[in-house]
Design a protein around this motif. Structure first.
Motif, short mmCIF file in Angstrom:
data_model
loop_
_atom_site.label_atom_id
_atom_site.label_comp_id
_atom_site.label_asym_id
_atom_site.label_seq_id
_atom_site.Cartn_x
_atom_site.Cartn_y
_atom_site.Cartn_z
N VAL A 168 10.01 -2.37 5.46
CA VAL A 168 9.21 -2.05 6.66
C VAL A 168 7.63 -1.80 6.40
O VAL A 168 7.09 -2.31 7.02
CB VAL A 168 10.06 -0.82 7.40
N LEU A 169 7.48 -1.01 5.28
CA LEU A 169 5.74 -0.91 5.24
C LEU A 169 5.27 -2.11 4.39
O LEU A 169 4.06 -2.43 4.37
CB LEU A 169 5.93 0.35 4.17
N GLY A 170 6.31 -3.05 3.79
CA GLY A 170 5.61 -4.34 3.13
C GLY A 170 4.93 -3.94 1.97
O GLY A 170 3.83 -4.70 1.56
N ASP B 181 4.20 -13.02 9.32
CA ASP B 181 3.07 -11.69 8.89
C ASP B 181 3.57 -10.71 8.09
O ASP B 181 2.97 -10.14 7.26
CB ASP B 181 1.96 -11.41 10.25
N GLN B 182 4.81 -9.97 8.64
CA GLN B 182 5.28 -9.14 7.74
C GLN B 182 5.51 -9.51 6.18
O GLN B 182 5.34 -8.83 5.18
CB GLN B 182 6.82 -8.89 8.42
N ALA B 183 5.99 -10.90 6.03
CA ALA B 183 6.26 -11.28 4.70
C ALA B 183 5.01 -11.54 4.21
O ALA B 183 5.05 -11.41 2.93
CB ALA B 183 6.94 -12.65 5.04
N GLN B 184 4.05 -11.97 4.87
CA GLN B 184 2.70 -12.02 4.15
C GLN B 184 2.24 -10.85 3.44
O GLN B 184 1.82 -10.86 2.28
CB GLN B 184 1.65 -12.56 5.05
N LEU B 185 2.33 -9.67 4.07
CA LEU B 185 1.88 -8.46 3.55
C LEU B 185 2.67 -8.16 2.36
O LEU B 185 2.04 -7.61 1.30
CB LEU B 185 2.12 -7.38 4.44
N LEU B 186 3.92 -8.43 2.21
CA LEU B 186 4.67 -8.13 1.13
C LEU B 186 4.22 -8.86 -0.08
O LEU B 186 4.12 -8.62 -1.11
CB LEU B 186 6.18 -8.09 1.38
N ARG B 187 4.16 -10.28 0.35
CA ARG B 187 3.81 -11.13 -0.84
C ARG B 187 2.36 -10.90 -1.43
O ARG B 187 2.32 -10.65 -2.62
CB ARG B 187 3.73 -12.59 0.10
N GLU B 188 1.49 -10.46 -0.53
CA GLU B 188 0.06 -10.15 -1.20
C GLU B 188 0.37 -8.87 -1.99
O GLU B 188 -0.34 -8.69 -3.05
CB GLU B 188 -0.85 -9.67 0.14
N SER B 189 1.13 -7.87 -1.45
CA SER B 189 1.13 -6.79 -2.18
C SER B 189 1.84 -7.20 -3.62
O SER B 189 1.55 -6.61 -4.67
CB SER B 189 2.09 -5.73 -1.39
N ARG B 190 2.72 -8.02 -3.58
CA ARG B 190 3.50 -8.19 -4.78
C ARG B 190 2.37 -8.97 -5.83
O ARG B 190 2.53 -8.83 -7.14
CB ARG B 190 4.77 -9.01 -4.69
N GLU B 191 1.82 -9.99 -5.17
CA GLU B 191 0.88 -10.69 -6.09
C GLU B 191 -0.10 -9.89 -6.69
O GLU B 191 -0.40 -9.96 -7.59
CB GLU B 191 0.32 -11.66 -5.35
N ARG B 192 -0.39 -8.83 -5.83
CA ARG B 192 -1.63 -8.02 -6.33
C ARG B 192 -1.27 -7.16 -7.65
O ARG B 192 -1.97 -7.06 -8.53
CB ARG B 192 -2.24 -6.95 -5.35
N ARG B 193 0.22 -6.81 -7.43
CA ARG B 193 0.38 -6.04 -8.55
C ARG B 193 0.81 -6.77 -9.65
O ARG B 193 0.34 -6.41 -10.81
CB ARG B 193 2.03 -5.36 -8.11
N GLU B 194 1.30 -8.13 -9.49
CA GLU B 194 1.44 -8.91 -10.77
C GLU B 194 0.17 -9.19 -11.43
O GLU B 194 0.00 -9.23 -12.80
CB GLU B 194 2.25 -10.13 -10.30
N ALA B 195 -0.65 -9.63 -10.58
CA ALA B 195 -1.86 -9.78 -11.29
C ALA B 195 -3.02 -9.05 -11.90
O ALA B 195 -3.62 -9.23 -12.92
CB ALA B 195 -3.05 -10.65 -10.02
N ASN B 196 -2.39 -7.54 -11.36
CA ASN B 196 -3.35 -6.50 -11.92
C ASN B 196 -2.58 -5.69 -13.03
O ASN B 196 -2.77 -4.67 -13.36
CB ASN B 196 -3.87 -5.72 -10.99
N THR B 197 -1.43 -6.14 -13.62
CA THR B 197 -0.63 -5.45 -14.42
C THR B 197 -0.68 -6.02 -15.76
O THR B 197 -0.39 -7.35 -15.78
CB THR B 197 0.80 -5.14 -14.03
N SER B 198 -1.06 -5.73 -16.87
CA SER B 198 -0.98 -6.12 -18.07
C SER B 198 -0.29 -5.64 -19.14
O SER B 198 -0.10 -4.54 -19.09
CB SER B 198 -2.57 -6.19 -18.67
N ASP B 199 0.55 -6.61 -20.05
CA ASP B 199 1.04 -6.07 -20.91
C ASP B 199 0.31 -5.76 -22.24
O ASP B 199 -0.36 -6.57 -22.67
CB ASP B 199 2.42 -6.89 -21.32
N VAL B 200 0.36 -4.66 -22.68
CA VAL B 200 -0.25 -4.23 -23.97
C VAL B 200 0.55 -3.67 -24.93
O VAL B 200 1.81 -3.24 -24.69
CB VAL B 200 -1.45 -3.34 -23.61
#
Lengths: 471, 471
Positions: free
Chosen positions: A190-192, A387-406
């Motif tokens: 719901v919140l995407g 558009d609902q799906a796009q928000l979730l996709r953006e959110s997922r992509e942002r998290r993946e792009a900004n998470t680094s394995d160290v």
């Protein structure tokens, strides 16, 4: 239409952008007493829809709503040692009532485990009374030193679930069910907002819990926001309040408990997950206004069409509002709706009527295109789902792009201080490393396994720690 | 089935009957802090449905929900002289927060006119901002010397509407609209309670109002209960908080205001209007459980049928619950549902199955009859509407039968002290007579005209005063 520079750009000053959105989209004001907030109708409309969606899921999970007093005798708080230690510094205390000083001061609930256990201990007699599954929608008070609207306020609105079970396994499974099927389902679908799920470290657990499950969202500045938590309380409160039941085999046993909550903080999470330099972007499934139909000019044919389109969309199941306030400039109204993040604007003027079209402006992907008037009702539900799906996709992509394995604490600190999330083996970090990171205001947001699932304990092999700055 | 003597009969001791129903039907418990209450799931289910129905009507009247802080600086209260005089004796005061004594003590809202006006004065700039129509669902605190669950509690739940208008007429008409189309419509058509409507005398008005419209129900002991009120506030709070707007002709003017509320007190009214010696009787339109399908025995065919009937009724739009807890005695379960006032019980055992029937027990008219299983889904919606109508008819007949027209103050006192309502010309009674009646704990519940309508002022010729004892 030229964009007015109404908001501080996110890249310039994210906290100021946040405050600007809250003011300009008329979501909330600061209250007169430090740390309190006034939730304005548009902001409350978001919360009301959150309540409705979460409440449906809570009921589907078998819990029933009830209401407990907000005034708790001070002595209740002290019965569970960790609990009182966690909450004592944040309490608001009522010392006078009805013109007299009270014999025993009462605290305004910071959460309701204690008062609810007092009643559970009366209501629960036998195994037949279990599980006891209760939820309440309420206001709570935690005195805040560094308040921020929606995120940390002295008074906030939330739901708090409280349950009692016959066995450890039942309680553990119910806390996990709420975490997964109420909170995760709601926040993702719901919140995407894409979230990391996991368990809290001992340091970050709820005061009085033996395990805390959490959902952590990544905001657009890279910081983490705890969106909701579900706690296994073990028998800590049951011991403190003597909440026992007669088992099938005739023995008196302590119950096992859970508690879980989400709050108006989710409104802050929504703003910081999806908002951009033009304002809020509300996920269509949440939006109490999914589409607004705007009359560009006040001529009769336009007004009639705008209302007719509104009726047609409402009949198609779209939550629609008609904006025919043509005594205010069209450009300003369009900017206002954009600020408020209404997913779709349908703009209709005399020239559109000639063509049998309307301009369809989509807030989430952005952009405008003409659409035939007679195609709108069929088109819109699909647009909203896209558009609902796009928000979730953006959110997922942002998290993946900004998470680094160290691999090391040092690397984790560098990543997190630079505004990303660091993921590293918990066995390498441990409670000592966690304590050192805390000195730089970095926390382990949660522990999870390689595949994103929740480990059963603190020391399951392969457990990863997510390190980040947080709200 | 033999009736267990679970409740004190109404005729023996009405207040004790009331308390018995609340305990046995598991509606509420007393809270640990004097005058507070715990609303249990079944009681809260009643309130939740009240909220939903009232909220729909409030939204239809154009008001939007919002939320204001419950902590109000003490200084706000003192700005409107009558208001502070009315509420000062009932305030709960917070003196400590976050471990420190506060610079200025804050009060827990007893109602929110003051804090809301503080914000209205910021939000309202021009005539374009009017009317401003706001509602909030919230808890409020009024320290109670003689608490009684649901009727007078130190903390209760309510909605409070607050509006600002450009003219006296607009405010007056809106207060009347809420009184008539939100409250009266809900109480009569959903709660099934017949009410007298009218205006309060100056003595009985809300502290700070220039006019209070009320709805008064007659309980089964003949006492009156104020079910809801809608106030014209005039410009009293606007003056105190400088709530002004720029008019179309360019002048700065004070707004005209209203406020209005109904509370969990309505649950008490529901109990005392419809309850009988066997427990609660819940009006079908309100009931969150309209019908319960009971398995008399735990054999497979019965359980399968019970669930199938439940599904079929749910599909027919009935709010239905299946009771298949056959490890508890059937008789006790039936008495429990009767106590809880569920409008319809459908009881199914092995012998019923042989006949293709079920026993249909109707709580409101009473009595049981066999009904063909395949006729239930079609029959039930009609039965529920009939029983809804019966409750309202009973309520109306009771009020008519127990209201007497009298000519003198002395006669009015006799009627009211004997447990009825007295109706007499207000011009004969007047404020002096009203003050003398108050010494016998009798009050003028409202002023209305011969035809039951609301007079425009206190001294309209032909105005009648309703005199009664009250909760």
């Amino acid at each position: 239409m030229a964009k007015a520079p109404v908001l501080t750009p996110q890249a310039d000053d994210f906290p100021r952008w946040y405050q600007d959105v809250i003011n300009k989209a008329e979501l909330a004001d600061n209250g007169p007493v430090r740390g309190t907030m006034v939730i304005r109708p548009y902001g409350y409309g978001l919360w009301e829809r959150m309540q409705r969606e979460v409440d449906l899921r809570i009921k589907a999970a078998g819990a029933e709503n009830a209401y407990f007093p907000m005034f708790i005798p001070q002595s209740y708080l002290t019965r569970e040692a960790e609990h009182v230690e966690g909450f004592a510094p944040e309490l608001a205390v009522v010392t006078h009532g009805g013109g007299k000083e009270l014999d025993e001061p009462v605290v305004v609930r910071p959460t309701s485990e204690t008062i609810i256990n007092e009643y559970f201990s009366k209501w629960v007699q036998s195994y037949r009374d279990l599980p006891l599954l209760i939820n309440q929608w309420a206001n709570v008070v935690r005195w805040e030193m560094r308040p921020r609207v929606f995120l940390r306020t002295s008074e906030f609105l939330w739901q708090e679930g409280h349950t009692a079970h016959a066995t450890y396994e039942d309680a553990r499974d119910y806390a996990a069910l709420i975490h997964r099927e109420v909170y995760r389902d709601f926040i993702v679908n719901v919140l995407g907002i894409d979230v990391a799920v996991g368990r809290k470290t001992a340091r970050e657990r709820f005061a009085g819990a033996i395990n805390t499950l959490t959902l952590e969202g990544m905001m657009r500045d890279g910081k983490a926001l705890q969106m909701g938590t579900s706690h296994e309380l073990g028998q800590n409160f049951a011991k403190a309040f003597d909440t026992t039941y007669l088992s099938k085999d005739g023995e008196q046993r302590l119950v096992w408990q859970t508690s879980w909550g989400v709050s108006t903080r989710m409104v802050g999470g929504l703003i910081m997950s999806h908002g951009d330099d033009n304002g809020l972007r509300v996920p269509p499934r949440l939006a109490h206004v999914q589409a607004v139909v705007l009359a560009i000019k006040g001529d009769d044919a336009v007004l009639a069409t705008v209302r007719e389109v509104g009726d047609r969309l409402a009949a198609a199941g779209v939550r629609v509002q008609v904006d025919d306030r043509t005594d205010a400039p069209f450009g300003r109204r369009a900017v206002d709706w954009e600020l408020k993040g209404v997913p779709v604007r349908i703009e209709i003027g005399p020239r559109d009527l000639e063509n049998g079209t309307a301009m369809l402006a989509r807030r989430i992907p952005g952009g405008k295109e003409p659409v035939r008037l007679d195609a709108l009702a069929e088109l819109l539900p699909k647009v909203l789902e896209d558009d609902q799906a796009q928000l979730l996709r953006e959110s997922r992509e942002r998290r993946e792009a900004n998470t680094s394995d160290v691999r090391t604490e040092q690397e984790a600190a560098e990543v997190a201080l630079a505004g990303g999330w660091a993921r590293m083996p918990w066995s390498e970090l441990g409670p000592e490393g966690e304590a050192r990171l805390a000195e730089q205001a970095l926390t382990v947001r949660c522990l999870h396994l390689e595949d994103g699932s929740v480990p059963d304990g603190d020391d399951v092999p392969g457990t990863l720690a997510l390190v980040a700055r947080s709200y």
